[in-house]
Write a protein that holds these residues in place. Sequence first.
Motif, PDB file in Angstrom:
ATOM      1  N   GLY A  74       0.834  -1.185   0.000  1.00 17.55           N
ATOM      2  CA  GLY A  74       0.000   0.000   0.000  1.00 17.55           C
ATOM      3  C   GLY A  74       0.871   1.239   0.000  1.00 17.55           C
ATOM      4  O   GLY A  74       2.025   1.207   0.442  1.00 17.55           O
ATOM      5  N   ASP A  75       0.341   2.314  -0.524  1.00 15.79           N
ATOM      6  CA  ASP A  75       0.944   3.649  -0.430  1.00 15.79           C
ATOM      7  C   ASP A  75       2.444   3.670  -0.729  1.00 15.79           C
ATOM      8  O   ASP A  75       3.265   3.970   0.134  1.00 15.79           O
ATOM      9  CB  ASP A  75       0.696   4.235   0.959  1.00 15.79           C
ATOM     10  N   ASP A  87      -1.690   3.966  -4.466  1.00 11.60           N
ATOM     11  CA  ASP A  87      -2.244   3.510  -3.194  1.00 11.60           C
ATOM     12  C   ASP A  87      -2.107   2.006  -3.045  1.00 11.60           C
ATOM     13  O   ASP A  87      -2.156   1.478  -1.931  1.00 11.60           O
ATOM     14  CB  ASP A  87      -3.706   3.941  -3.043  1.00 11.60           C
ATOM     15  N   ILE A  88      -1.928   1.270  -4.155  1.00 14.38           N
ATOM     16  CA  ILE A  88      -1.721  -0.171  -4.113  1.00 14.38           C
ATOM     17  C   ILE A  88      -0.858  -0.568  -5.299  1.00 14.38           C
ATOM     18  O   ILE A  88      -0.967   0.006  -6.386  1.00 14.38           O
ATOM     19  CB  ILE A  88      -3.072  -0.928  -4.124  1.00 14.38           C
ATOM     20  N   LYS A 123      -6.343  -1.100   0.008  1.00 23.83           N
ATOM     21  CA  LYS A 123      -5.246  -1.651   0.793  1.00 23.83           C
ATOM     22  C   LYS A 123      -5.186  -3.165   0.584  1.00 23.83           C
ATOM     23  O   LYS A 123      -6.207  -3.863   0.715  1.00 23.83           O
ATOM     24  CB  LYS A 123      -5.427  -1.366   2.285  1.00 23.83           C
ATOM     25  N   THR A 125      -4.456  -6.895   1.799  1.00 26.42           N
ATOM     26  CA  THR A 125      -4.445  -7.512   3.130  1.00 26.42           C
ATOM     27  C   THR A 125      -3.970  -8.959   3.117  1.00 26.42           C
ATOM     28  O   THR A 125      -3.503  -9.453   4.141  1.00 26.42           O
ATOM     29  CB  THR A 125      -5.847  -7.464   3.766  1.00 26.42           C
TER      30      THR A 125
END
Length: 681
Positions: A74-75, A87-88, A123, A125
Motif C-alpha cells: 500500500g501507499d 495507493d496499491i 489496501k 491484506t
Amino acid sequence: MKHGALLAVLPLAFGTATLLTHSDAPPAASTTPVGTTNPVGTTQVESKGMPSKSDGDLWPSCWAGNDKLYAANGDGKGFSIDGDFADIAVSEITGTPGNLSGATISKGDQVGSVWSGAGYNRKPTGMVCVGDTLYLAVQDLALDFNDVPAATILKSTDHGRTWTWDKKKPMFSDHVFTTIWFADFGKGGALAPDGYVYAYGLDGNWRDSFDDTVADPQSVFLARVPKGKVQDRGAWKFYTGSGWSARVQDRKPVLTDTRRLYAQTYGANASNLSVISQGGVTYLAQQKRYVYTSWTEYTFEFYESPTPWGPWKHFLSKDFGGYPWSTSKYGGYGVTIPSKFVQPDGRTMYLQANVCPCGGGGIGTSVYNFNLRKLVITPSVSSPAANLPGADNLAASPDAVAISKSTQSGSLALMNDGALTGSESDFDDEVKGASWWGYEWPARHKVNNVSFTSGAVSVEGGYFTGRPRVQVKRDGAWVEVGAQTVSPAYPGDATAGANKTYTITFPTQETDGVRVIGLPGGTRSYTTVSELAVWYVSQLADSGFEGTGSGKPAWQFEGTAAHGVDRNLGFAHSGANNAWIRCTCTGTSNLYQTVPVTPGATLTFGAWINASANLPADAGHFGVRNGTTDLANKTFGAGTGYVHHELTVKVPANAHELTVYAGFNAPNLDTWIQLDDFTVS
C-alpha cells in the motif's frame, strides 16, 4: 481513552491476559491433519530488519509455482522505486533475505476497485498462490485508518501483470470479514492438506482504532473455499465452531484475545491498545504448526495452533517499547512470515514488517519497505529434566533464550556476558505494573538459584519497588515459587544500588523458563539488569525460615506433633524467624527437606537447634539419609540455648538427592525444639 499516535498506519501493544478459543473440536468432514509435534518452546526475533530497495507498506505475499515471490504494498512505489506512487501496487521479487531485487508489475486501478466512495482507498491484506495462479485480497480502508466496510478477491493468471474481479460489487461488505489474509502453505500451496484455500478475516477494522471511533477487532474468523472457486462468493464456507456454514452469520471465532497493552504511557503515544490485527498465518511443515503473526503499536504478537481452526495459543509478545524507536530497534506492522524464506531446518525463517515514515526515532523511510528480520522458532522438548546440580550457569547453555518485558537497546546479550558493570533497561514509556528478566529453554531444566545483578539506578528507575520474586514457567504459564529467600536483603527502593548482586534461592523447580519479576520503581517505571545467572546447586531452600511466596514450602513434615514457624517472636537463632516442633505425645516427628546432590560429592550439613528441658538425652536427632537409609545422624537432649550440629557425608554413587531431617522422639511430656539456619557445603 487513548492518546493520539505518531504512527497513523501502525497499531497496538503488550501485556498478559486470557485467550478465549471457540475451536476445541475439529470441523466435520475435514481432512486437515492435526499437528503431532510439540508446541513452540523458544522464540528469537531480531530487533531490526534488513531493508530492500522498495517503497510501501503492508506487503502480503505468496510464493508461486515459478519460485518467485509476489507481494502487494500500500501507499508506495513497490520495487520499482523510480516509478510513480500508488495507493496499491504488486511486485515480483527474487533473491534471498538481505539480497532482494524486484519490479513493480501492476498498480492503482489495475489492482482493485474502491467500493465505498470518497474517504477510502485500496489496501492489500492477503495474498495466496495456488500453483501459479495468484489471488489478492483488497479492502476499502478509510483515510483515517479507522473503518473497513468492504473487501474483494482479485485473480491473476499471468503472475500479477493483470487482475480480474467482479467490478459490480465487493465479495464482502457491511464491515464483516473485510480484512482477509490466507494460510500460507508454501510454494504454490503445495503443502496444503486438502483442496481448500483457508482464509482468515477480521470484522470492523484492520487493527486498533486509536480514537475509538470504531470497534477494535478482538476475534479472528476462518473460512475455506475450494481452490478453483476462490472468487465464487457462494462457494465460501465459514467455520462455526464444529463445522462449516455457507452463512457468514454463522461464523464463530477461532481466536479471541481481549488483552489491552500499554494501558497508560508517560507521553502522548498511543495507549490501551488491542492485540488482534491484520497479519498472516504460515504453516511450518516440519513443526506441523500454524503460526499467526499479529502486532500492536509497540509489539509483535505470536500465536500457534496444530490446525487452521485452533486451539490457538499466544506464545510471545516481542516488545519494542514506546517511541521514539531507533535504527537498531524497531517494531512494525502488517507482520507476516513469507514461506519462501523458511529455511530447511524448519526453525529459521524471516519475518516481514515495515514502519511508517511518521514513526519516532528518526528511522524515517529506512524501514518503509519490504523489510525482513530473522526469526527462530524452536519446538519444545517434552522429556524430563536431566541436569545434575553443579557449577554450570544454565543461562550459558546454547539453547537458553534471554527474555524481558522490553529492552531499551534491543539486545539482552549483556545478561550473560560475565560482566557485572553494564546496564540494560526496560524503560519503554509505559506506566507498567511489572518488570522482568529471565530465560527460557526448549527443554525443561532443574533450577533452584538465581543471581540477579542490577544495572544503573536513578530517580527515574532501575530498581524494584518491594522485593523481586522468582517465577517459573509451568505448562506455558508463569507461576510464583514458594519459600524464596533473597540475600542480601533487598531494600525495595533506590538504595538497592547499581551493579549489586542479589541471590534468590528457592526449592528445586523443573521448568523451561525462569524469571525475576517485580514492580518497577522510579518516576518512569523501569528496572535495569547487568547480569542474570541461573543455577541448579546443592542447597537447602529457606534454610533460615525467612522465605516468602505462595508456592509449595521448602520444608516438609512427618509425624503427629504440632509444628510451624515463629515469625518475629524473638526466638530465632538469627534473622526474624525459626521453625518449631512441639507436643505432649509419643512417636517420632521430623522436619525434613530433600536436597539435590552430585554422586560422589562430600557434603557437610549443619543446623542450629534449641531443645526444651523435657527432651530426654539422645531423644533428639539430626541426620542425613538416602531414601530410608541413614548415611549419618547424631542425637541430642535438652539444652539451654541454640547448639550447632554438623554432619559430613559422601554421596553414594547412584544418589541424586539426599534428605536432611531434624526432630525428636516424644516422651509424652510437653516437649519442643526450635530449629534455624540449616546449611550445606
